[in-house]
Design a protein around this motif. Structure first.
Motif, PDB file in Angstrom:
ATOM      1  N   PRO B 177       9.040  -4.599   4.809  1.00  0.00           N
ATOM      2  CA  PRO B 177       9.375  -3.470   5.949  1.00  0.00           C
ATOM      3  C   PRO B 177       8.235  -2.754   6.229  1.00  0.00           C
ATOM      4  O   PRO B 177       8.079  -2.321   7.684  1.00  0.00           O
ATOM      5  CB  PRO B 177      10.537  -2.467   5.417  1.00  0.00           C
ATOM      6  CG  PRO B 177      10.941  -3.025   4.071  1.00  0.00           C
ATOM      7  CD  PRO B 177       9.845  -4.094   3.669  1.00  0.00           C
ATOM      8  N   LEU B 178       7.281  -2.403   5.478  1.00  0.00           N
ATOM      9  CA  LEU B 178       6.039  -1.566   5.890  1.00  0.00           C
ATOM     10  C   LEU B 178       5.128  -2.440   6.849  1.00  0.00           C
ATOM     11  O   LEU B 178       4.731  -1.587   7.605  1.00  0.00           O
ATOM     12  CB  LEU B 178       5.443  -0.874   4.645  1.00  0.00           C
ATOM     13  CG  LEU B 178       6.347  -0.054   3.769  1.00  0.00           C
ATOM     14  CD1 LEU B 178       5.785   0.259   2.287  1.00  0.00           C
ATOM     15  CD2 LEU B 178       6.399   1.220   4.540  1.00  0.00           C
ATOM     16  N   VAL B 179       5.088  -3.576   6.500  1.00  0.00           N
ATOM     17  CA  VAL B 179       4.044  -4.051   7.132  1.00  0.00           C
ATOM     18  C   VAL B 179       4.408  -4.728   8.491  1.00  0.00           C
ATOM     19  O   VAL B 179       3.692  -5.427   9.465  1.00  0.00           O
ATOM     20  CB  VAL B 179       3.359  -5.525   6.604  1.00  0.00           C
ATOM     21  CG1 VAL B 179       2.526  -4.818   5.297  1.00  0.00           C
ATOM     22  CG2 VAL B 179       4.363  -6.554   6.226  1.00  0.00           C
ATOM     23  N   VAL B 180       5.698  -4.390   9.053  1.00  0.00           N
ATOM     24  CA  VAL B 180       5.987  -4.813  10.352  1.00  0.00           C
ATOM     25  C   VAL B 180       4.987  -4.538  11.362  1.00  0.00           C
ATOM     26  O   VAL B 180       4.996  -5.418  12.309  1.00  0.00           O
ATOM     27  CB  VAL B 180       7.615  -4.094  10.660  1.00  0.00           C
ATOM     28  CG1 VAL B 180       7.912  -4.366  11.954  1.00  0.00           C
ATOM     29  CG2 VAL B 180       8.604  -4.925   9.876  1.00  0.00           C
ATOM     30  N   PRO B 181       4.774  -3.307  11.424  1.00  0.00           N
ATOM     31  CA  PRO B 181       3.690  -3.156  12.711  1.00  0.00           C
ATOM     32  C   PRO B 181       2.430  -4.120  12.820  1.00  0.00           C
ATOM     33  O   PRO B 181       1.986  -4.722  13.888  1.00  0.00           O
ATOM     34  CB  PRO B 181       3.359  -1.819  12.513  1.00  0.00           C
ATOM     35  CG  PRO B 181       4.134  -1.136  11.686  1.00  0.00           C
ATOM     36  CD  PRO B 181       4.713  -2.284  10.897  1.00  0.00           C
ATOM     37  N   ILE B 184       3.831  -7.391  13.804  1.00  0.00           N
ATOM     38  CA  ILE B 184       4.005  -7.774  14.965  1.00  0.00           C
ATOM     39  C   ILE B 184       2.631  -7.885  16.103  1.00  0.00           C
ATOM     40  O   ILE B 184       2.429  -8.791  16.828  1.00  0.00           O
ATOM     41  CB  ILE B 184       4.903  -6.600  15.638  1.00  0.00           C
ATOM     42  CG1 ILE B 184       6.190  -6.568  15.206  1.00  0.00           C
ATOM     43  CG2 ILE B 184       4.922  -6.685  17.076  1.00  0.00           C
ATOM     44  CD1 ILE B 184       6.943  -5.153  15.482  1.00  0.00           C
ATOM     45  N   PRO B 201      -0.014  -5.199  25.867  1.00  0.00           N
ATOM     46  CA  PRO B 201      -0.936  -3.959  25.179  1.00  0.00           C
ATOM     47  C   PRO B 201      -2.000  -4.606  24.318  1.00  0.00           C
ATOM     48  O   PRO B 201      -1.825  -5.664  23.995  1.00  0.00           O
ATOM     49  CB  PRO B 201       0.252  -3.225  24.346  1.00  0.00           C
ATOM     50  CG  PRO B 201       1.208  -3.794  24.330  1.00  0.00           C
ATOM     51  CD  PRO B 201       1.634  -4.923  25.301  1.00  0.00           C
ATOM     52  N   TRP B 203      -3.518  -5.671  21.613  1.00  0.00           N
ATOM     53  CA  TRP B 203      -2.809  -6.078  20.295  1.00  0.00           C
ATOM     54  C   TRP B 203      -3.846  -5.930  19.358  1.00  0.00           C
ATOM     55  O   TRP B 203      -3.553  -5.436  18.182  1.00  0.00           O
ATOM     56  CB  TRP B 203      -2.028  -7.338  20.172  1.00  0.00           C
ATOM     57  CG  TRP B 203      -0.543  -7.189  20.790  1.00  0.00           C
ATOM     58  CD1 TRP B 203      -0.475  -7.969  22.238  1.00  0.00           C
ATOM     59  CD2 TRP B 203       0.410  -6.324  20.584  1.00  0.00           C
ATOM     60  NE1 TRP B 203       0.919  -7.484  22.658  1.00  0.00           N
ATOM     61  CE2 TRP B 203       1.455  -6.597  21.417  1.00  0.00           C
ATOM     62  CE3 TRP B 203       0.586  -5.623  19.646  1.00  0.00           C
ATOM     63  CZ2 TRP B 203       2.582  -6.158  21.584  1.00  0.00           C
ATOM     64  CZ3 TRP B 203       1.800  -4.885  19.465  1.00  0.00           C
ATOM     65  CH2 TRP B 203       2.779  -5.024  20.532  1.00  0.00           C
ATOM     66  N   LEU B 206      -4.527  -2.465  18.605  1.00  0.00           N
ATOM     67  CA  LEU B 206      -3.618  -1.735  17.626  1.00  0.00           C
ATOM     68  C   LEU B 206      -3.455  -2.223  16.316  1.00  0.00           C
ATOM     69  O   LEU B 206      -3.182  -1.398  15.379  1.00  0.00           O
ATOM     70  CB  LEU B 206      -2.238  -2.416  18.422  1.00  0.00           C
ATOM     71  CG  LEU B 206      -1.836  -1.528  19.771  1.00  0.00           C
ATOM     72  CD1 LEU B 206      -0.620  -2.190  20.366  1.00  0.00           C
ATOM     73  CD2 LEU B 206      -1.712  -0.062  19.337  1.00  0.00           C
ATOM     74  N   PHE B 210      -3.584   0.110  13.093  1.00  0.00           N
ATOM     75  CA  PHE B 210      -2.693   0.009  11.966  1.00  0.00           C
ATOM     76  C   PHE B 210      -3.489  -0.102  10.554  1.00  0.00           C
ATOM     77  O   PHE B 210      -3.114   0.411   9.700  1.00  0.00           O
ATOM     78  CB  PHE B 210      -1.550  -1.147  12.248  1.00  0.00           C
ATOM     79  CG  PHE B 210      -0.732  -0.929  13.447  1.00  0.00           C
ATOM     80  CD1 PHE B 210      -0.375   0.138  13.949  1.00  0.00           C
ATOM     81  CD2 PHE B 210      -0.236  -1.997  14.110  1.00  0.00           C
ATOM     82  CE1 PHE B 210       0.386   0.537  15.107  1.00  0.00           C
ATOM     83  CE2 PHE B 210       0.450  -1.713  15.148  1.00  0.00           C
ATOM     84  CZ  PHE B 210       0.698  -0.600  15.603  1.00  0.00           C
ATOM     85  N   ILE B 213      -4.950   3.170   9.496  1.00  0.00           N
ATOM     86  CA  ILE B 213      -3.876   3.922   9.112  1.00  0.00           C
ATOM     87  C   ILE B 213      -3.394   3.589   7.489  1.00  0.00           C
ATOM     88  O   ILE B 213      -3.393   4.261   6.675  1.00  0.00           O
ATOM     89  CB  ILE B 213      -2.671   4.061  10.169  1.00  0.00           C
ATOM     90  CG1 ILE B 213      -3.176   4.586  11.536  1.00  0.00           C
ATOM     91  CG2 ILE B 213      -1.633   4.835   9.370  1.00  0.00           C
ATOM     92  CD1 ILE B 213      -2.014   4.472  12.573  1.00  0.00           C
ATOM     93  N   PHE B 214      -3.238   2.243   7.353  1.00  0.00           N
ATOM     94  CA  PHE B 214      -2.559   1.550   6.282  1.00  0.00           C
ATOM     95  C   PHE B 214      -3.705   1.925   5.110  1.00  0.00           C
ATOM     96  O   PHE B 214      -3.217   2.428   4.007  1.00  0.00           O
ATOM     97  CB  PHE B 214      -2.171   0.261   6.469  1.00  0.00           C
ATOM     98  CG  PHE B 214      -0.750   0.201   7.110  1.00  0.00           C
ATOM     99  CD1 PHE B 214       0.231   1.297   6.646  1.00  0.00           C
ATOM    100  CD2 PHE B 214      -0.454  -0.717   7.750  1.00  0.00           C
ATOM    101  CE1 PHE B 214       1.312   1.201   7.377  1.00  0.00           C
ATOM    102  CE2 PHE B 214       0.781  -0.828   8.398  1.00  0.00           C
ATOM    103  CZ  PHE B 214       1.585  -0.064   8.222  1.00  0.00           C
TER     104      PHE B 214
END
Lengths: 248, 228
Positions: B177-181, B184, B201, B203, B206, B210, B213-214
């Motif tokens: 669930p956490l690595v969904v971004p 994508i 966008p 990608w 982004l 991400f 952030i992680f």
């Protein structure tokens, strides 16, 4: 209880006595008041949802799901915020009570979020013609649900103790950062999905707005009531585990 | 001076992991074979024609990479825990952030090597036009950035899950669930390389965001989950 009162905590101080004494005197009263308020507002809310508010011209009776769906979604998300805030504070100040609150928030929150997802599906089938669409809100909510389940699974696998509590805090913090990012990235991924469809608030009649507000208050009270119960359960479980450890 | 100490600690832990892996070779070969088999299975589950392959292949590639990464992440840290090595590592006066970053780089190295080897095989099996021009050169950074995002979260959670009985089960449940971004943006960036499209966008940008952030959140939080 007598044995529990003699249990010292890590620092050797009889913290247990203070906590359990407080718990005995204060919580039943809070619980009773919250329970009474919940019963009153929830009955009022049910009457308003089914009799007071007018039937929607386009969606018909199905629209009434909205009055349950929105409040349960709100408390489902509020609960994760509580979980994450408890996690942040726990990492700085390892207080057992914060952890009980976080666990209670996970257990109650997952129930409300499950109801949200099921109700949303029930509404989506007649209105959208599909049980599920991979919209940003739906996806983010589903991922949030998975995080709740992951949190609860991890906590039950790791058992009691501060290690599990810290791991839970870390999940809560990362989850709280991640869910908005998921919402945004699905939004970009899907392009311009008709998001307004999800949000039929535009021209609600005043009765509907009042009904929604009452339902929000009622469900929030129900949530608070259940949180008190779940918190008490966590507290008593921790106490029982400490007692068992002291006997063994 | 502090920075030099930090990097020498980081390198010591990383070099230990690399030598360990070079001697056993279990993780690399296991992950590589696994990624390859996922690609083979995909060939049977989707009917791939020349017209559909460019839209399906990026997804197939990333599913193979994610599953293989999680397999490797679970193994590297579980080995540490089983031998009680992590506890000894924590007893040494090494910065917790250095331990985390060394573990992360080790995992990234394993995943990266597997991916770089799997990529040409994948292109051959699926008849993908990645050999033309700079497509391959642009694909490798995307693949490594995606691996970094998965490894950043995965390293943190594999240490967490390794203490439980059901680590193989728990790690994917926590990490997916956490690595969904990251998934994508990596899949979209890969697809755009093969099938260019307008109004998308940025990608790759982004994906980098991400990852940052992680990486920063995981580096900061690692010390709390290994503390005793």
């Amino acid at each position: 209880m007598a044995l529990a009162n003699q249990l010292p905590d890590a620092k050797g101080q009889p913290v247990q006595r203070r906590q359990s004494a407080q718990g005995q005197s204060r919580w039943p009263l809070v619980s009773l008041i919250l329970g009474g308020l919940t019963a009153i507002t929830l009955s009022l809310s049910l009457w308003m949802i089914f009799f007071y508010t007018p039937v929607d011209a386009l969606q018909g009776v199905t629209q009434r799901i909205f009055y349950f769906h929105v409040p349960t979604a709100w408390v489902g998300m509020l609960s994760f915020i509580i979980l994450a805030v408890c996690g942040i504070i726990y990492l700085f100040k390892a207080d057992e009570r914060l952890d009980w609150l976080a666990r209670a928030a996970a257990e109650v929150g997952v129930v409300f979020l499950t109801i949200t997802l099921i109700l949303g599906s029930l509404w989506g089938k007649p209105i959208w013609g599909a049980w599920w669409v991979w919209d940003a809100r739906l996806t983010a909510t589903l991922i949030l649900w998975f995080m709740y389940v992951g949190y609860i699974m991890l906590r039950s696998y790791m058992g009691p103790g501060s290690e599990g509590a810290r791991a839970g805090a870390v999940i809560g913090i990362i989850g709280a950062i991640d869910v908005p990012i998921i919402y945004l990235s699905v939004n970009w991924w899907r392009g311009q999905h008709p998001a307004a469809q999800l949000n039929p608030k535009g021209d609600l009649p005043p009765q509907a707005v009042i009904t929604l507000l009452v339902a929000l208050v009622a469900i929030t009270l129900l949530y608070a009531f259940m949180m008190v119960q779940a918190y008490q359960l966590q507290r008593l479980q921790a106490l029982a585990q400490q007692l068992r450890a002291s006997v063994e | 001076m502090m920075a030099r100490l930090f990097f020498s600690q980081l390198w010591a832990v990383l070099w230990k992991d690399i030598r360990y892996e070079l001697r056993s070779k279990q993780t690399w070969i296991g992950m590589g074979m696994f990624a390859l088999l996922v690609l083979v299975i995909f060939n049977f589950t989707f009917d791939l024609h020349a017209s559909t392959v460019t839209s399906i292949a990026p997804g197939a590639l990333w599913v193979a990479f994610i599953f293989a990464s999680l397999l490797g992440l679970g193994r590297t840290v579980a080995a540490e825990r089983e031998q009680g090595m992590l506890d000894r590592l924590l007893l040494t006066p090494v910065d917790r952030k250095a331990i985390y970053l060394a573990k992360l780089l080790g995992n990234l190295l394993f995943i990266g090597v597997v991916e770089i080897i799997a990529l040409p095989v994948f292109a051959i099996l699926f008849n993908l036009p990645i050999w033309q021009g700079t497509t391959l050169l642009a694909l490798i950074p995307i693949v490594l950035l995606g691996a970094l995002g998965i490894a950043a979260v995965g390293t943190l959670f594999s240490v967490m899950a390794a203490t439980t009985q059901a680590k193989e089960l728990l790690l994917p449940i926590l990490v997916f669930p956490l690595v969904v971004p990251v998934v994508i943006s990596a899949v979209r960036a890969t697809t755009l390389l093969l099938v260019p499209s307008v109004n998308e966008p940025p990608w790759v940008g982004l994906l980098i965001a991400f990852d940052v952030i992680f990486l920063s959140v995981s580096t900061l939080l690692f010390q709390y989950i290994v503390e005793e």
